[in-house]
Enzyme design. Structure first.
Site, mmCIF file in Angstrom:
data_model
loop_
_atom_site.group_PDB
_atom_site.id
_atom_site.type_symbol
_atom_site.label_atom_id
_atom_site.label_comp_id
_atom_site.label_asym_id
_atom_site.label_seq_id
_atom_site.Cartn_x
_atom_site.Cartn_y
_atom_site.Cartn_z
ATOM 1 N N GLY A 8 0.833 -1.214 0.000
ATOM 2 C CA GLY A 8 0.000 0.000 0.000
ATOM 3 C C GLY A 8 0.861 1.255 0.000
ATOM 4 O O GLY A 8 0.484 2.271 0.595
ATOM 5 N N GLY A 11 -0.453 5.000 -1.100
ATOM 6 C CA GLY A 11 -1.516 5.680 -0.374
ATOM 7 C C GLY A 11 -1.021 6.877 0.423
ATOM 8 O O GLY A 11 0.149 7.273 0.348
ATOM 9 N N GLN A 12 -1.938 7.439 1.208
ATOM 10 C CA GLN A 12 -1.619 8.667 1.953
ATOM 11 C C GLN A 12 -0.441 8.440 2.912
ATOM 12 O O GLN A 12 0.479 9.253 2.981
ATOM 13 C CB GLN A 12 -2.856 9.143 2.735
ATOM 14 N N ASP A 34 2.158 -1.975 -4.311
ATOM 15 C CA ASP A 34 0.772 -1.483 -4.266
ATOM 16 C C ASP A 34 0.046 -2.137 -5.434
ATOM 17 O O ASP A 34 0.685 -2.630 -6.372
ATOM 18 C CB ASP A 34 0.729 0.060 -4.378
ATOM 19 N N ILE A 35 -1.274 -2.084 -5.378
ATOM 20 C CA ILE A 35 -2.073 -2.629 -6.479
ATOM 21 C C ILE A 35 -2.070 -1.661 -7.673
ATOM 22 O O ILE A 35 -2.476 -2.010 -8.776
ATOM 23 C CB ILE A 35 -3.504 -2.927 -5.976
ATOM 24 N N ASP A 52 -1.077 -7.369 -5.540
ATOM 25 C CA ASP A 52 -2.370 -7.400 -4.854
ATOM 26 C C ASP A 52 -2.168 -8.250 -3.600
ATOM 27 O O ASP A 52 -1.882 -9.447 -3.697
ATOM 28 C CB ASP A 52 -3.424 -8.037 -5.786
ATOM 29 N N TYR A 142 -15.735 -0.507 8.739
ATOM 30 C CA TYR A 142 -14.301 -0.249 8.881
ATOM 31 C C TYR A 142 -13.854 -0.465 10.338
ATOM 32 O O TYR A 142 -12.859 -1.127 10.609
ATOM 33 C CB TYR A 142 -14.053 1.190 8.432
ATOM 34 N N LYS A 146 -11.250 -3.117 11.911
ATOM 35 C CA LYS A 146 -10.049 -2.701 12.647
ATOM 36 C C LYS A 146 -10.010 -3.376 14.025
ATOM 37 O O LYS A 146 -8.952 -3.802 14.482
ATOM 38 C CB LYS A 146 -9.999 -1.177 12.805
HETATM 39 P P1 NAD Z 1 -4.990 4.944 1.344
HETATM 40 O O1 NAD Z 1 -6.335 4.524 0.894
HETATM 41 O O2 NAD Z 1 -4.510 6.306 1.024
HETATM 42 O O3 NAD Z 1 -3.896 3.916 0.810
HETATM 43 C C1 NAD Z 1 -4.112 2.539 0.788
HETATM 44 C C2 NAD Z 1 -3.281 1.961 -0.339
HETATM 45 O O4 NAD Z 1 -3.537 0.560 -0.371
HETATM 46 C C3 NAD Z 1 -3.671 2.547 -1.702
HETATM 47 O O5 NAD Z 1 -2.534 3.031 -2.378
HETATM 48 C C4 NAD Z 1 -4.285 1.358 -2.427
HETATM 49 O O6 NAD Z 1 -4.018 1.345 -3.841
HETATM 50 C C5 NAD Z 1 -3.615 0.191 -1.717
HETATM 51 N N1 NAD Z 1 -4.398 -1.041 -1.853
HETATM 52 C C6 NAD Z 1 -5.745 -1.186 -1.780
HETATM 53 N N2 NAD Z 1 -6.087 -2.462 -2.007
HETATM 54 C C7 NAD Z 1 -4.941 -3.131 -2.209
HETATM 55 C C8 NAD Z 1 -4.638 -4.483 -2.498
HETATM 56 N N3 NAD Z 1 -5.608 -5.392 -2.622
HETATM 57 N N4 NAD Z 1 -3.343 -4.840 -2.631
HETATM 58 C C9 NAD Z 1 -2.360 -3.927 -2.505
HETATM 59 N N5 NAD Z 1 -2.579 -2.622 -2.269
HETATM 60 C C10 NAD Z 1 -3.856 -2.242 -2.124
HETATM 61 O O7 NAD Z 1 -4.928 4.669 2.913
HETATM 62 P P2 NAD Z 1 -3.981 5.378 3.995
HETATM 63 O O8 NAD Z 1 -4.686 6.581 4.463
HETATM 64 O O9 NAD Z 1 -2.600 5.454 3.493
HETATM 65 O O10 NAD Z 1 -4.097 4.299 5.161
HETATM 66 C C11 NAD Z 1 -3.165 3.247 5.304
HETATM 67 C C12 NAD Z 1 -3.581 2.426 6.515
HETATM 68 O O11 NAD Z 1 -3.657 3.262 7.669
HETATM 69 C C13 NAD Z 1 -4.955 1.763 6.397
HETATM 70 O O12 NAD Z 1 -4.927 0.524 7.071
HETATM 71 C C14 NAD Z 1 -5.849 2.712 7.141
HETATM 72 O O13 NAD Z 1 -6.979 2.041 7.644
HETATM 73 C C15 NAD Z 1 -4.942 3.163 8.253
HETATM 74 N N6 NAD Z 1 -5.355 4.449 8.813
HETATM 75 C C16 NAD Z 1 -5.278 5.588 8.073
HETATM 76 C C17 NAD Z 1 -5.680 6.788 8.623
HETATM 77 C C18 NAD Z 1 -5.627 8.067 7.840
HETATM 78 O O14 NAD Z 1 -6.142 9.090 8.320
HETATM 79 N N7 NAD Z 1 -5.001 8.091 6.669
HETATM 80 C C19 NAD Z 1 -6.157 6.835 9.954
HETATM 81 C C20 NAD Z 1 -6.253 5.631 10.654
HETATM 82 C C21 NAD Z 1 -5.825 4.448 10.092
HETATM 83 C C1 AKB Z 2 -10.942 7.410 8.204
HETATM 84 O O1 AKB Z 2 -11.503 8.502 8.371
HETATM 85 O O2 AKB Z 2 -11.497 6.387 7.783
HETATM 86 C C2 AKB Z 2 -9.494 7.301 8.603
HETATM 87 C C3 AKB Z 2 -9.372 6.815 9.999
HETATM 88 C C4 AKB Z 2 -9.477 7.776 11.120
HETATM 89 O O3 AKB Z 2 -9.191 5.644 10.221
HETATM 90 N N1 AKB Z 2 -8.864 8.563 8.405
#
Ligand code: NAD
Ligand code: AKB
Length: 316
Positions: A8, A11-12, A34-35, A52, A142, A146
């Site tokens: 991943g 992602g962010q 990443d996918i 994936d 979600y 988690k």
């Molecule tokens: P995001 O959606 O920005 O990135 C997720 C990445 O995973 C994407 O690039 C997507 O292409 C990739 N992905 C999706 N399905 C896939 C697959 N089958 N195989 C491989 N890659 C795949 O999410 P994020 O914000 O970077 O969050 C990352 C983790 O942190 C997640 O588990 C999220 O629940 C957790 N999280 C994020 C936040 C937040 O505010 N960003 C807060 C709490 C928890």
């Molecule tokens: C969301 O809003 O889903 C995420 C999180 C707090 O897990 N940013």
């Protein structure tokens, strides 16, 4: 020598964590996957593969071929998007974690990082300064995934001695990669719309307080947790981390200090119910005690940096 697999990376969080880990462990020792394609900086700066995480055979191949010792599994469907496709999101969030944990067990990997979220809490949780150990009855797909994930991490740690580590991230705010389908995304979108349009249509109500954190604090926290002495860690399922707690109105007022003509209106949608079920602030005293975490950014400092960096992107 550590060999790290990021799942991943586009992602962010992944787009920033991958680069930080490469600085620490060396570009060639951090395999980004990443996918979908990631930034050029990630794809050209070190090993990158399209993968994936649900394809357990390919995952096994990538991990063994690259002699991976640690996995950071970041792929998930976030809260807003998960409500639209509950069963598919449950499958992705859960099957991917179980694939990673099983692989870690079979190949005896050293460490696994998997992020949890403030979404593990629900309407019956104490909302203000939510403690590390408390009532957890999430009512979103979600959040349920988690919470189940946290239980699996703890299970693999106790039963198979896999060194699993996790953080219950608050809403993360960053400028490098836009947020991916969450409820806290308004706090990222608002900066882009402030600069691109001079106004923002907010999908949460003005006084909805949520726990948030600026990305540099989250990245530093993640790396500090992964480097912490294992014997000191008392919360194997996921650590509470506290950054900044604010409402859309407070963020709006802070942006207005820099852009006096900035306008906002409020049109709450289905994400309001998700936000209402989450804490307003988090007690992270256990993380502070176990591995010494302290957030460094407040609302004013974060807002100043976000506006400066997004303005630069908007003109390039
Ligand atoms: P995001 O959606 O920005 O990135 C997720 C990445 O995973 C994407 O690039 C997507 O292409 C990739 N992905 C999706 N399905 C896939 C697959 N089958 N195989 C491989 N890659 C795949 O999410 P994020 O914000 O970077 O969050 C990352 C983790 O942190 C997640 O588990 C999220 O629940 C957790 N999280 C994020 C936040 C937040 O505010 N960003 C807060 C709490 C928890
Ligand atoms: C969301 O809003 O889903 C995420 C999180 C707090 O897990 N940013």
């Amino acid at each position: 020598m550590e060999r790290i697999l990021i799942i991943g990376c586009a992602g962010q969080i992944g787009s920033e964590l991958t680069l930080e880990l490469r600085k620490i462990y060396g570009n060639s020792n951090v395999i980004a996957t990443d996918i979908k394609p990631a930034s050029n900086e990630i794809m050209e700066g070190g090993p990158f593969e399209i993968l994936d995480v649900l394809d357990s055979n390919r995952l096994f191949g990538t991990v063994s071929r690259n002699k991976v010792t640690q996995i950071y599994h970041l792929a998930a469907i976030l809260s807003g998007n998960a409500e639209k496709k509950p069963i598919a999101s449950w499958n992705i969030n859960m099957s991917s974690l179980l694939n990673v944990l099983e692989l870690a067990r079979e190949l005896e990997l050293k460490k696994v990082f998997w992020p949890s979220s403030i979404a593990v809490f629900g309407p019956t949780t104490p909302m203000i300064n939510t403690p590390q150990f408390t009532v957890m009855e999430p009512n979103t797909v979600y959040g349920i995934s988690k919470l189940a994930g946290e239980r699996w991490l703890e299970y693999y740690y106790r039963k198979f001695n896999i060194d699993c580590r996790s953080i219950r991230y608050p809403g993360l705010i960053s400028y490098k990669t836009e947020a991916g389908g969450g409820t806290t995304d308004y706090a990222v979108e608002i900066f882009y719309d402030a600069i691109r349009k001079g106004s923002y249509n907010c999908f949460l109500e003005k006084n909805t307080f949520l726990p948030m954190m600026f990305m540099p604090d989250a990245i530093r926290g993640t790396i500090n947790l992964m480097e912490a002495d294992s014997s000191k860690l008392t919360a194997r399922a996921g650590y509470n981390l506290s950054g900044i707690s604010f409402s859309p109105n407070e963020l709006y007022m802070e942006i207005k200090k820099h852009m006096p003509d900035f306008k906002i209106n409020y049109n709450p949608d289905y994400r309001q119910a998700i936000a209402d079920s989450w804490p307003t602030s988090i007690d992270d005293s256990v993380a502070r005690k176990d591995w010494g975490f302290t957030a460094q950014y407040d609302l004013a400092k974060m807002t100043e940096i976000m506006l400066k960096e997004i303005k630069k992107k908007a003109v390039t």
